[in-house]
Design a protein around this motif. Structure first.
Motif, PDB file in Angstrom:
ATOM      1  N   ASN A  12       0.812  -0.818   0.199  1.00  0.00           N
ATOM      2  CA  ASN A  12      -0.204  -0.237   0.053  1.00  0.00           C
ATOM      3  C   ASN A  12       1.173   1.132   0.364  1.00  0.00           C
ATOM      4  OD1 ASN A  12      -2.360  -1.192   0.283  1.00  0.00           O
ATOM      5  ND2 ASN A  12      -2.348  -1.638   2.412  1.00  0.00           N
ATOM      6  N   LEU A  13       0.406   2.616  -0.647  1.00  0.00           N
ATOM      7  CA  LEU A  13       1.201   4.080  -0.641  1.00  0.00           C
ATOM      8  C   LEU A  13       0.868   4.425   0.345  1.00  0.00           C
ATOM      9  CD1 LEU A  13      -0.164   5.570  -4.303  1.00  0.00           C
ATOM     10  CD2 LEU A  13       2.304   4.236  -3.337  1.00  0.00           C
ATOM     11  N   THR A  14       2.200   4.586   0.708  1.00  0.00           N
ATOM     12  CA  THR A  14       2.410   5.728   2.647  1.00  0.00           C
ATOM     13  C   THR A  14       2.135   6.587   2.188  1.00  0.00           C
ATOM     14  OG1 THR A  14       4.757   5.393   1.911  1.00  0.00           O
ATOM     15  CG2 THR A  14       3.979   3.404   3.434  1.00  0.00           C
ATOM     16  N   ARG A  15       2.015   6.942   1.534  1.00  0.00           N
ATOM     17  CA  ARG A  15       1.812   8.757   0.629  1.00  0.00           C
ATOM     18  C   ARG A  15       1.112   9.136  -0.176  1.00  0.00           C
ATOM     19  NH1 ARG A  15       7.393   7.228   1.087  1.00  0.00           N
ATOM     20  NH2 ARG A  15       8.584   8.486  -0.715  1.00  0.00           N
ATOM     21  N   ASP A  16       0.845  10.448  -0.674  1.00  0.00           N
ATOM     22  CA  ASP A  16       1.053  10.260  -2.238  1.00  0.00           C
ATOM     23  C   ASP A  16       1.351  10.838  -2.842  1.00  0.00           C
ATOM     24  OD1 ASP A  16      -2.317  10.491  -1.773  1.00  0.00           O
ATOM     25  OD2 ASP A  16      -2.424  12.881  -1.315  1.00  0.00           O
ATOM     26  N   PRO A  17       1.638  10.201  -3.968  1.00  0.00           N
ATOM     27  CA  PRO A  17       2.938   9.880  -4.914  1.00  0.00           C
ATOM     28  C   PRO A  17       3.197  11.894  -5.025  1.00  0.00           C
ATOM     29  CG  PRO A  17       1.724   8.944  -6.138  1.00  0.00           C
ATOM     30  CD  PRO A  17       0.238   9.476  -5.043  1.00  0.00           C
ATOM     31  N   GLU A  18       4.908  11.472  -5.110  1.00  0.00           N
ATOM     32  CA  GLU A  18       5.008  13.336  -5.683  1.00  0.00           C
ATOM     33  C   GLU A  18       5.848  12.978  -6.885  1.00  0.00           C
ATOM     34  OE1 GLU A  18       8.817  13.396  -2.928  1.00  0.00           O
ATOM     35  OE2 GLU A  18       7.429  12.694  -0.629  1.00  0.00           O
ATOM     36  N   ILE A  19       5.468  14.020  -7.657  1.00  0.00           N
ATOM     37  CA  ILE A  19       5.840  14.393  -9.225  1.00  0.00           C
ATOM     38  C   ILE A  19       6.569  15.064  -9.568  1.00  0.00           C
ATOM     39  CG2 ILE A  19       5.136  13.661 -11.057  1.00  0.00           C
ATOM     40  CD1 ILE A  19       3.728  11.673  -9.958  1.00  0.00           C
ATOM     41  N   VAL A  35       4.776  -3.081   2.552  1.00  0.00           N
ATOM     42  CA  VAL A  35       4.452  -4.055   2.638  1.00  0.00           C
ATOM     43  C   VAL A  35       4.870  -5.026   3.107  1.00  0.00           C
ATOM     44  CG1 VAL A  35       5.252  -6.372   1.078  1.00  0.00           C
ATOM     45  CG2 VAL A  35       6.114  -3.945   0.602  1.00  0.00           C
ATOM     46  N   ASN A  36       3.472  -6.182   3.942  1.00  0.00           N
ATOM     47  CA  ASN A  36       3.353  -6.478   5.299  1.00  0.00           C
ATOM     48  C   ASN A  36       3.537  -7.494   5.231  1.00  0.00           C
ATOM     49  OD1 ASN A  36       1.851  -3.848   6.386  1.00  0.00           O
ATOM     50  ND2 ASN A  36       0.388  -4.794   5.697  1.00  0.00           N
ATOM     51  N   ARG A  37       4.166  -8.720   6.430  1.00  0.00           N
ATOM     52  CA  ARG A  37       4.438  -9.968   6.918  1.00  0.00           C
ATOM     53  C   ARG A  37       3.877 -10.577   7.944  1.00  0.00           C
ATOM     54  NH1 ARG A  37       9.145 -12.519   9.006  1.00  0.00           N
ATOM     55  NH2 ARG A  37       9.326 -15.047   8.343  1.00  0.00           N
ATOM     56  N   ASN A  38       2.961 -11.654   7.129  1.00  0.00           N
ATOM     57  CA  ASN A  38       2.523 -12.210   8.769  1.00  0.00           C
ATOM     58  C   ASN A  38       2.678 -13.142   9.121  1.00  0.00           C
ATOM     59  OD1 ASN A  38       0.301 -10.378   9.301  1.00  0.00           O
ATOM     60  ND2 ASN A  38      -0.909 -11.049   7.476  1.00  0.00           N
ATOM     61  N   TYR A  39       3.654 -13.665  10.244  1.00  0.00           N
ATOM     62  CA  TYR A  39       3.851 -14.618  10.460  1.00  0.00           C
ATOM     63  C   TYR A  39       3.344 -14.824  12.359  1.00  0.00           C
ATOM     64  CZ  TYR A  39       7.520 -12.100  13.114  1.00  0.00           C
ATOM     65  OH  TYR A  39       7.905 -11.416  14.036  1.00  0.00           O
ATOM     66  N   GLU A  48       2.905  -9.636  13.335  1.00  0.00           N
ATOM     67  CA  GLU A  48       3.068  -8.639  11.308  1.00  0.00           C
ATOM     68  C   GLU A  48       3.810  -8.083  11.508  1.00  0.00           C
ATOM     69  OE1 GLU A  48      -0.716  -6.678   8.599  1.00  0.00           O
ATOM     70  OE2 GLU A  48      -0.398  -5.845  10.668  1.00  0.00           O
ATOM     71  N   GLU A  49       5.169  -7.780  10.350  1.00  0.00           N
ATOM     72  CA  GLU A  49       5.468  -7.135  10.222  1.00  0.00           C
ATOM     73  C   GLU A  49       5.597  -6.213   8.838  1.00  0.00           C
ATOM     74  OE1 GLU A  49      10.076  -8.724   8.241  1.00  0.00           O
ATOM     75  OE2 GLU A  49      10.254  -8.842  10.373  1.00  0.00           O
ATOM     76  N   VAL A  50       5.667  -5.375   8.943  1.00  0.00           N
ATOM     77  CA  VAL A  50       6.019  -4.046   7.937  1.00  0.00           C
ATOM     78  C   VAL A  50       7.077  -3.775   7.087  1.00  0.00           C
ATOM     79  CG1 VAL A  50       4.719  -1.678   7.092  1.00  0.00           C
ATOM     80  CG2 VAL A  50       4.139  -3.216   8.832  1.00  0.00           C
ATOM     81  N   THR A  51       7.265  -3.909   5.970  1.00  0.00           N
ATOM     82  CA  THR A  51       8.556  -2.862   5.372  1.00  0.00           C
ATOM     83  C   THR A  51       8.356  -2.152   4.598  1.00  0.00           C
ATOM     84  OG1 THR A  51       9.310  -5.778   5.803  1.00  0.00           O
ATOM     85  CG2 THR A  51      10.924  -3.764   4.377  1.00  0.00           C
ATOM     86  N   PHE A  52       8.784  -0.765   4.525  1.00  0.00           N
ATOM     87  CA  PHE A  52       8.538   0.882   4.372  1.00  0.00           C
ATOM     88  C   PHE A  52      10.134   0.584   3.374  1.00  0.00           C
ATOM     89  CE2 PHE A  52       6.869   1.164   8.308  1.00  0.00           C
ATOM     90  CZ  PHE A  52       5.763   1.914   7.907  1.00  0.00           C
ATOM     91  N   ILE A  53       9.257   0.582   2.043  1.00  0.00           N
ATOM     92  CA  ILE A  53      10.207   0.550   0.122  1.00  0.00           C
ATOM     93  C   ILE A  53      10.132   2.298  -0.089  1.00  0.00           C
ATOM     94  CG2 ILE A  53      11.038  -0.448  -1.615  1.00  0.00           C
ATOM     95  CD1 ILE A  53       9.485  -2.672   0.099  1.00  0.00           C
TER      96      ILE A  53
END
Length: 161
Positions: A12-19, A35-39, A48-53
């Motif tokens: 999921n987008l964490t913020r509005d796109p910057e163009i 991006v979420n990872r459930n384990y 649940e672990e969240v990775t921000f990319i």
């Protein structure tokens, strides 16, 4: 030795796109993807672990993201890893950051924008590069195969039992 630098992400987008635009007019979109990872741990606890990319998109793909995507929108991104390196002006230390350069995207979820689940489909697929028809390249619709045997592919009302 073979090499492969390929990334596929759904998040999921964490913020509005910057163009932004280059001096020659090429669009650049910087987006953040969560991006979420459930384990389950060894003790049975669900986590649940969240990775921000950080993702950079170029050209028509960047314009599409800027037009149709808002914070919270689920998105599929296909691209490659890129390492950015620079010298920190304050400390003089060398710094680096790994990010994704996106080549293709697929809009997921509802057309209304934010929210929605990644499982709900919708949207279209867009790829970077010069499109043949001047617009975004969409995946072609699946081709219907001609019947192999007309007796086996008969309509239900033609079956004698």
């Amino acid at each position: 030795m073979a090499n492969l630098n390929k990334v596929m992400l759904i998040g999921n987008l964490t913020r509005d796109p910057e163009i932004k635009y280059t001096p020659k007019g090429t669009a650049i979109a910087d987006i953040g993807l969560a991006v979420n990872r459930n384990y389950t741990t060894e003790s049975g606890e669900k986590r649940e672990e969240v990775t921000f990319i950080d993702v950079t998109l170029w050209g028509r793909v960047a314009e599409i993201v800027g037009e149709y995507c808002k914070k919270g929108r689920p998105l599929f991104v296909e691209g490659r890893l890129q390492l950015d390196q620079w010298d920190d002006k304050q400390t003089g230390q060398k710094r680096s950051k790994l990010k994704v350069v996106g080549d293709n995207i697929q809009l997921l979820g509802s057309r209304e924008g934010g929210g929605g689940g990644g499982q709900s489909g919708g949207g279209g697929e867009y790829q970077e590069g010069p499109p043949a028809g001047g617009g975004p390249r969409k995946s072609p619709p699946p081709q219907k195969k001609p019947p192999v045997d007309p007796d086996l592919d008969a309509a239900e009302d033609d079956i004698p039992f």
